[in-house]
Design a protein around this motif. Structure first.
Motif, PDB file in Angstrom:
ATOM      1  N   PRO A 194       0.924  -1.255  -0.085  1.00 10.07           N
ATOM      2  CA  PRO A 194      -0.010   0.077  -0.025  1.00 10.07           C
ATOM      3  C   PRO A 194       0.716   1.263  -0.031  1.00 10.07           C
ATOM      4  O   PRO A 194       2.084   1.210   0.338  1.00 10.07           O
ATOM      5  N   ALA A 195       0.239   2.330  -0.455  1.00 12.40           N
ATOM      6  CA  ALA A 195       0.991   3.490  -0.574  1.00 12.40           C
ATOM      7  C   ALA A 195       1.465   4.180   0.643  1.00 12.40           C
ATOM      8  O   ALA A 195       2.601   4.749   0.552  1.00 12.40           O
ATOM      9  N   ALA A 196       0.722   3.828   1.750  1.00  9.86           N
ATOM     10  CA  ALA A 196       1.335   4.250   3.083  1.00  9.86           C
ATOM     11  C   ALA A 196       2.584   3.709   3.529  1.00  9.86           C
ATOM     12  O   ALA A 196       3.393   4.266   4.227  1.00  9.86           O
ATOM     13  N   ALA A 197       3.193   2.663   2.793  1.00  2.42           N
ATOM     14  CA  ALA A 197       4.176   1.979   3.114  1.00  2.42           C
ATOM     15  C   ALA A 197       5.360   2.562   2.175  1.00  2.42           C
ATOM     16  O   ALA A 197       6.621   1.958   2.507  1.00  2.42           O
ATOM     17  N   HIS A 198       4.919   3.150   1.242  1.00  2.00           N
ATOM     18  CA  HIS A 198       6.077   3.560   0.530  1.00  2.00           C
ATOM     19  C   HIS A 198       7.244   4.653   0.857  1.00  2.00           C
ATOM     20  O   HIS A 198       6.589   5.369   1.558  1.00  2.00           O
ATOM     21  N   ILE A 199       8.434   4.564   0.677  1.00  2.00           N
ATOM     22  CA  ILE A 199       9.204   5.444   1.157  1.00  2.00           C
ATOM     23  C   ILE A 199       9.580   6.471   0.297  1.00  2.00           C
ATOM     24  O   ILE A 199       9.535   7.507   0.536  1.00  2.00           O
ATOM     25  N   SER A 200      10.045   6.088  -1.117  1.00  3.29           N
ATOM     26  CA  SER A 200      10.329   7.231  -1.788  1.00  3.29           C
ATOM     27  C   SER A 200       8.970   7.387  -2.484  1.00  3.29           C
ATOM     28  O   SER A 200       8.217   6.306  -3.293  1.00  3.29           O
ATOM     29  N   GLY A 201       8.623   8.807  -3.171  1.00  4.95           N
ATOM     30  CA  GLY A 201       7.528   9.120  -3.947  1.00  4.95           C
ATOM     31  C   GLY A 201       8.043   9.038  -5.333  1.00  4.95           C
ATOM     32  O   GLY A 201       9.378   9.162  -5.653  1.00  4.95           O
ATOM     33  N   VAL A 202       7.252   9.300  -6.293  1.00  4.99           N
ATOM     34  CA  VAL A 202       7.690   9.410  -7.594  1.00  4.99           C
ATOM     35  C   VAL A 202       7.088  10.712  -8.082  1.00  4.99           C
ATOM     36  O   VAL A 202       5.890  10.647  -8.487  1.00  4.99           O
ATOM     37  N   SER A 203       7.972  11.481  -8.402  1.00  8.52           N
ATOM     38  CA  SER A 203       7.374  12.959  -9.156  1.00  8.52           C
ATOM     39  C   SER A 203       7.666  13.052 -10.509  1.00  8.52           C
ATOM     40  O   SER A 203       7.216  13.932 -11.115  1.00  8.52           O
ATOM     41  N   ASP A 204       8.633  12.049 -11.106  1.00 10.96           N
ATOM     42  CA  ASP A 204       9.244  12.544 -12.313  1.00 10.96           C
ATOM     43  C   ASP A 204       9.275  11.137 -13.088  1.00 10.96           C
ATOM     44  O   ASP A 204       9.946  10.417 -12.504  1.00 10.96           O
ATOM     45  N   PHE A 205       8.507  10.856 -14.317  1.00  8.14           N
ATOM     46  CA  PHE A 205       8.536   9.794 -14.995  1.00  8.14           C
ATOM     47  C   PHE A 205       9.917   9.454 -15.348  1.00  8.14           C
ATOM     48  O   PHE A 205      10.199   8.074 -15.543  1.00  8.14           O
ATOM     49  N   ASN A 206      10.948  10.137 -15.820  1.00 11.11           N
ATOM     50  CA  ASN A 206      12.212  10.058 -16.083  1.00 11.11           C
ATOM     51  C   ASN A 206      13.127   9.763 -15.243  1.00 11.11           C
ATOM     52  O   ASN A 206      14.371   9.665 -15.616  1.00 11.11           O
ATOM     53  N   ALA A 207      12.953  10.224 -13.972  1.00  9.94           N
ATOM     54  CA  ALA A 207      13.987  10.243 -12.679  1.00  9.94           C
ATOM     55  C   ALA A 207      14.464   8.752 -12.589  1.00  9.94           C
ATOM     56  O   ALA A 207      13.464   7.672 -12.595  1.00  9.94           O
TER      57      ALA A 207
END
Lengths: 167, 444
Positions: free
Chosen positions: B83-96
């Motif tokens: 689940p999203a609550a467990a995610h450590i890093s977010g993803v803000s750029d498709f190409n990062a």
């Protein structure tokens, strides 16, 4: 077709209701064996009510069978006699199955049951152009429990008078 | 009705899916590989962070698309979402660059990254799939373009691609299911034809509830259906264009007609015709209307289904004294019985892969959905209940839908799905009772 049969059933219900009221108010014989008409006199033997109530419009079948039982034949003999006495009447025979089968098979089985009734009436002198058949398979159970008590009522063929006296 | 139909048309036609490969230079060997045949002891954990909205107008749909992708994958029973609550890093750029360590730390073995943009009613969705532990992409990134209304189909397309890359099997999410929607009491059920996504969403009705309808089946191009209707007063097979809702029947077939199915090339229809005493299987050529009788004899011969190559037909018959399954040439002739176990067998359906027959089995007062090889060997029962009936194959031949009816005066049917492994039995949500499901092929 469905509408027709419903209308017939409704008419029968109304007549039956009228009968029992009449019997109650005007002192029918009370033993329940006579069927009385609207005027308290004997019901018209050419009426649909007579066909449905006195003769019986329904015959029952064994599991997965379309063979006519002795009880069914006794009823069909009277149905045939009534049809022979009322030569303008036409009928629709509905074949039904219980829920213990697959849909397509039950449609075919209901067809066999309706056909068995039709063939017997023809053998008793009813012209086959006065008879139509339809199968409802397991689509229209009369009794809705899921045990033999209900299933035995649902494995049936119902003869519905679609035109003729009182229709 | 009109509105729903238009909505359906929009869903099925207006969507011009244009897959475009992204970053074609990525070549790698995936190490994450899921065998759907073995049956997964432990679902594979995956993460699908909410797709990046590349413009403000894309925000809501980006969330919806991400959820449908996750839901599709979870529904297979092969995957489990972190689940999203467990995610450590977010993803803000498709190409990062992907922070593999962060995903590895939460045990996400597969990672789906995506981005959504909208412009003038058009929707563009791109995504990439990563094997987190191998720290490598699985396949090329792909971009889909379609109408905004068609967002759900794009989500299913993404999920199909992910499923396909992770399992090596064709997908099945971008498909439709036509079925009978039921309301009212058991003794006087009202029935309507309806069509929905594989997950029960996007439902629209194809008929009113004024006549009993049964057993709808898709044409190979997913544009038409065959079904049985009591509208004429007798059960009769009807062909409907599901976009225009135009109907045609097959003229006076001299009896009741039911149990229809298309041939795989869409040129012929097989069905049963009954005069009451006898029920046989016929083929009707859709162009000429010519009718060919395929079975004869006093038995009930019904429920025909073509092999995917169109050369054979599997059907049920009680010619031996009870309902059993037979195979014959598509031109009729001698039939070979293939079911020999205890009990009665009905509703056979040939799998889209050609290797299996799914069926309903009635044994000891219980109903089962089962599968067997086309020669009748390796019979396997997948379900059991008071009344399980009418299997239909997913487009990839890995999942069956059927309907299960509960007993008693309040008994009613619902649609269920089960994997051919017998695992992952689940109810498909529908707004009312539902029966007679038939799966389309993968949409184009």
């Amino acid at each position: 077709m469905r509408q027709l049969s419903k209308a017939a059933a409704l008419a029968a219900l109304l007549i039956t209701a009228a009968c029992s009221n009449t019997g109650g108010l005007f002192g029918g014989n009370g033993d329940g064996t006579d069927v009385n008409g609207l005027n308290g006199g004997p019901i018209d033997e050419s009426s649909i009510a007579y066909f449905q109530q006195t003769i019986g419009d329904t015959v029952l079948f064994q599991v997965d069978q379309h063979t006519l039982t002795p009880e069914a034949i006794a009823i069909l003999n009277q149905q045939a006699a009534w049809l022979n006495a009322n030569p303008t009447a036409t009928v629709l025979i509905e074949g039904h199955a219980d829920e213990q089968g697959t849909r397509d098979y039950n449609t075919a089985l209901g067809g066999r049951r309706a056909n068995a009734v039709s063939a017997y009436l023809v053998s008793q002198g009813v012209a086959d152009n006065r008879i139509q058949i339809i199968s409802y398979g397991k689509e229209r159970p009369l009794a809705v429990c899921s045990s033999e008590t209900c299933w035995s009522q649902n494995r049936r063929a119902v003869t519905i008078v679609t035109s003729g006296p009182g229709v | 009705m009109r509105y729903l139909t238009h909505k359906l048309i929009a869903f099925l036609i207006a969507l011009m899916l244009a897959p475009v490969m992204l970053a074609p230079s990525w070549a790698q060997t995936p190490t994450l590989n899921i065998d759907v045949n073995v049956g997964i002891r432990e679902p594979v954990p995956f993460a699908v962070p909410i797709f990046i909205a590349e413009n403000n107008g894309a925000q809501a749909v980006a969330t919806e698309i991400s959820r449908v992708i996750a839901s599709d994958l979870i529904s297979t029973g092969l995957f489990r979402e972190i689940p999203a609550a467990a995610h450590i890093s977010g993803v803000s750029d498709f190409n990062a660059p992907v922070q593999f360590a962060d995903w590895r730390a939460i045990n996400a073995q597969a990672l789906i990254i995506g981005a959504v943009s909208t412009s003038g009613g058009q929707l563009t969705v791109k995504f990439r799939l990563f094997d987190v532990f191998a720290q490598a992409p699985m396949g090329d990134g792909i971009q889909f373009t379609g109408t905004e209304e068609g967002w759900r189909r794009i989500a299913h397309k993404v999920a199909d691609t992910v499923y396909s890359r992770l399992t090596g099997e064709a997908g099945y999410f971008d498909s439709k299911v036509v079925f009978v929607s039921e309301t009212g009491p058991k003794g006087d059920r009202r029935k309507r034809l309806a069509v929905m996504d594989h997950d029960g969403a996007s439902l629209s009705f194809l008929t009113e509830d004024n006549a009993i309808v049964q057993s709808p089946r898709f044409s190979p191009n997913n544009r038409e259906i065959l079904y049985t209707s009591y509208e004429s007063g007798q059960p009769r097979v009807v062909l409907m264009d599901i976009f225009t809702l135009q109907k045609r029947d097959f003229g006076d077939l001299q009896g009741m007609s039911f149990a229809p199915r298309f041939s795989p090339d869409g040129t012929r229809v097989v069905l049963s015709i009954s005069n009451g005493s006898n029920t046989d299987i016929y083929a009707i050529d859709l162009r000429s209307g010519a009718r060919t009788q395929l079975t004869s004899g006093p038995a009930i011969d019904t429920a025909p289904s073509f092999s995917p190559d169109g050369t054979q037909i599997v059907f049920e018959s009680d010619r031996s004294g009870s309902q059993q399954i037979y195979v014959m040439s598509a031109n009729g002739g001698e039939a070979k019985r293939i079911s020999f176990g205890d009990g009665r067998y009905g509703t056979p359906v040939w799998s889209p892969r050609g290797d299996m027959i799914a069926f309903t089995k009635i044994l000891g007062g219980q109903f089962h959905i089962g599968i067997m090889r086309t020669d009748g060997s390796n019979e396997k029962l997948l379900t059991r209940s008071f009344l399980d009936e009418g299997p239909t194959w997913s487009p990839n031949g890995r999942v069956l839908m059927f309907f299960r009816e509960t007993p008693g005066a309040d008994g009613a049917p619902q649609i269920y799905a089960v994997d051919i492994s017998g695992r992952n039995l689940r109810m498909v949500n529908t707004p009312s009772f539902a029966s007679d499901p038939a799966w389309s092929g993968l949409l184009q």
